[in-house]
Design an enzyme around this catalytic site. Structure first.
Site, PDB file in Angstrom:
ATOM      1  N   ASP A 248      92.614 -19.010  14.984  1.00  0.00           N
ATOM      2  CA  ASP A 248      91.432 -20.042  16.548  1.00  0.00           C
ATOM      3  C   ASP A 248      92.393 -20.553  17.153  1.00  0.00           C
ATOM      4  O   ASP A 248      91.626 -20.360  17.833  1.00  0.00           O
ATOM      5  CB  ASP A 248      90.175 -20.570  15.267  1.00  0.00           C
ATOM      6  CG  ASP A 248      89.487 -19.394  14.232  1.00  0.00           C
ATOM      7  OD1 ASP A 248      89.424 -19.213  13.733  1.00  0.00           O
ATOM      8  OD2 ASP A 248      88.472 -19.751  15.179  1.00  0.00           O
ATOM      9  N   LYS A 259      91.153 -19.090   9.332  1.00  0.00           N
ATOM     10  CA  LYS A 259      89.679 -19.867   8.294  1.00  0.00           C
ATOM     11  C   LYS A 259      90.106 -20.659   7.758  1.00  0.00           C
ATOM     12  O   LYS A 259      91.672 -19.813   7.175  1.00  0.00           O
ATOM     13  CB  LYS A 259      89.451 -18.014   8.591  1.00  0.00           C
ATOM     14  CG  LYS A 259      87.562 -18.632   6.920  1.00  0.00           C
ATOM     15  CD  LYS A 259      87.253 -20.163   7.542  1.00  0.00           C
ATOM     16  CE  LYS A 259      86.345 -18.998   8.849  1.00  0.00           C
ATOM     17  NZ  LYS A 259      85.490 -20.932   8.836  1.00  0.00           N
TER      18      LYS A 259
HETATM   19  O1  MRU Z   1      84.327 -19.839  11.039  1.00  0.00           O
HETATM   20  P1  MRU Z   1      84.726 -18.699  12.163  1.00  0.00           P
HETATM   21  O2  MRU Z   1      83.890 -18.018  11.925  1.00  0.00           O
HETATM   22  O3  MRU Z   1      84.298 -18.324  13.448  1.00  0.00           O
HETATM   23  O4  MRU Z   1      86.757 -18.058  11.712  1.00  0.00           O
HETATM   24  C1  MRU Z   1      86.523 -17.580  12.583  1.00  0.00           C
HETATM   25  C2  MRU Z   1      88.413 -17.188  12.147  1.00  0.00           C
HETATM   26  O5  MRU Z   1      88.898 -17.124  11.446  1.00  0.00           O
HETATM   27  C3  MRU Z   1      88.895 -15.395  11.963  1.00  0.00           C
HETATM   28  O6  MRU Z   1      89.625 -15.517  11.376  1.00  0.00           O
HETATM   29  C4  MRU Z   1      89.085 -16.178  13.384  1.00  0.00           C
HETATM   30  O7  MRU Z   1      88.411 -16.029  14.586  1.00  0.00           O
HETATM   31  C5  MRU Z   1      89.622 -14.983  14.403  1.00  0.00           C
HETATM   32  S1  MRU Z   1      89.340 -13.333  15.408  1.00  0.00           S
HETATM   33  C6  MRU Z   1      89.764 -12.718  15.556  1.00  0.00           C
END
Ligand code: MRU
Length: 358
Positions: A248, A259
């Site tokens: 992220d 995550k």
């Molecule tokens: O809370 P989310 O579902 O938006 O979290 C997403 C993640 O942590 C993904 O692993 C991250 O955004 C990479 S996606 C290509």
């Protein structure tokens, strides 16, 4: 339309974000995998709500959605106040920016669209020009993912093991298409470098069991869902060569927010002698954040942890701590794969070198 109707080759058939009939169309990820439904959105405030409520999620998909949200905001502003549309637009951009804090792709995309607005040649139709830009960002993201798929798969080939473990969903649903971490897994499977994927269920929102497993099943890639607590035992069994995840926000020294649960997997991988790969486009790299301590971590509602499917599971009266992301220190990451190239054993100097090649 089912996103899988237009099945394309190369294990690439899902599109979560689309521009259709002058509206933003989002595949509703809150109700997958058992319901495939779409939301048609024609305002910036509804776009921000869709990001906040996780109709769309995943860092690159959030960024692309926000870019289309700016197109909708410009159209609304022009309709309401053709003379001062740029002033009116500001409030909508702030609403979009406030939707979720951790994925830097959101801010990257908003900044990019704002700089396009500032450079619009006189006499240009702003809506058409910005739509073209949002669509370009969207296409570039897919191309970046395919490139990262190639680069990352080469490491899995050297891994010598036929299984990979992934966390959350870093697939087509989380991006413009194809995926980052899951893009590498798609490529590696297509080339025969891996034969099976283990997907962490990813409590509390279940991106692994609901979304990653859905994408892989639909593509015919064998997947087993595990609860997070099973990861260490799985690693000890010796079938996994690589843990492959998305990101992220990656700080200037390579520390990576992803995550919640990713950090624990990285520690376990190091303990068991497995390798750990982060896959993300350079739009996810925040050179303004010196290290992971500068990355804002979203706290989400306690009800996500205390319940499941809208039903309370935990003891009444229990509280919850629900950080949506955690930070994996760079020293636990073996390689960061981007569309511009790979950084093995990331350091501030190596990251700066990668970014200098812009
Ligand atoms: O809370 P989310 O579902 O938006 O979290 C997403 C993640 O942590 C993904 O692993 C991250 O955004 C990479 S996606 C290509």
């Amino acid at each position: 339309m089912n996103p899988l109707d237009a099945k394309q080759p190369s294990y690439d058939s899902v599109r979560a974000v689309q521009w259709l009939d002058a509206k933003l169309r989002l595949l509703d990820q809150r109700v997958l995998p058992h319901t495939v439904s779409y939301l048609d959105i024609d305002s910036a405030s509804d776009t921000a709500a869709a990001i906040r409520d996780m109709v769309v999620r995943g860092a690159p998909a959030i960024g692309i959605t926000a870019a289309y949200g700016v197109v909708l905001a410009v159209r609304q502003a022009l309709t309401h106040d053709p003379q001062n549309w740029q002033t009116r637009l500001q409030a909508d951009i702030e609403t979009l920016a406030a939707s979720r804090p951790t994925a830097v792709n959101l801010f990257w995309a908003l900044k990019h669209m704002q700089s396009c607005i500032a450079q619009l040649p006189a006499g240009t139709d702003p809506v058409n020009a910005l739509l073209a830009e949002a669509q370009r960002l969207h296409q570039e993201d897919i191309a970046a993912n395919q490139r990262m798929g190639e680069l990352g798969a080469a490491f899995l080939q050297q891994g010598g093991k036929d299984c990979a473990l992934t966390h959350c969903n870093s697939g087509a649903l989380a991006t413009g298409g194809y995926g980052t971490g899951l893009g590498v897994i798609r490529s590696a499977y297509a080339k025969g470098y891996i034969r099976h994927v283990f997907a962490d269920e990813t409590r509390p929102w279940l991106q692994g069991s609901r979304l990653t497993a859905w994408e892989l099943v639909e593509e015919g890639i064998p997947v087993s869902v595990i609860c997070e607590g099973a990861a260490a035992s799985l690693m000890r069994e010796g079938r996994i060569g690589w843990v492959v995840v998305g990101a992220d926000r990656i700080a200037a020294n390579g520390d990576t927010a992803n995550k919640v649960g990713t950090y624990g997997l990285a520690i376990m991988a190091r303990h068991h002698g497995l390798r750990f790969m982060v896959v993300a486009p350079t739009a996810t790299i925040d050179m303004q954040a010196a290290d992971g301590r500068a990355i804002p971590i979203e706290q989400r509602d306690a009800s996500e942890v205390l319940g499941l499917g809208g039903k309370t599971i935990a003891a009444n009266g229990a509280q919850a701590w629900n950080p949506s992301f955690d930070v994996t220190p760079a020293e636990l990451i073996d390689v960061i794969v981007t569309e511009r190239g790979v950084v093995e054993k990331p350091t501030t100097a190596a990251m700066a070198q990668l970014m200098a090649g812009q």
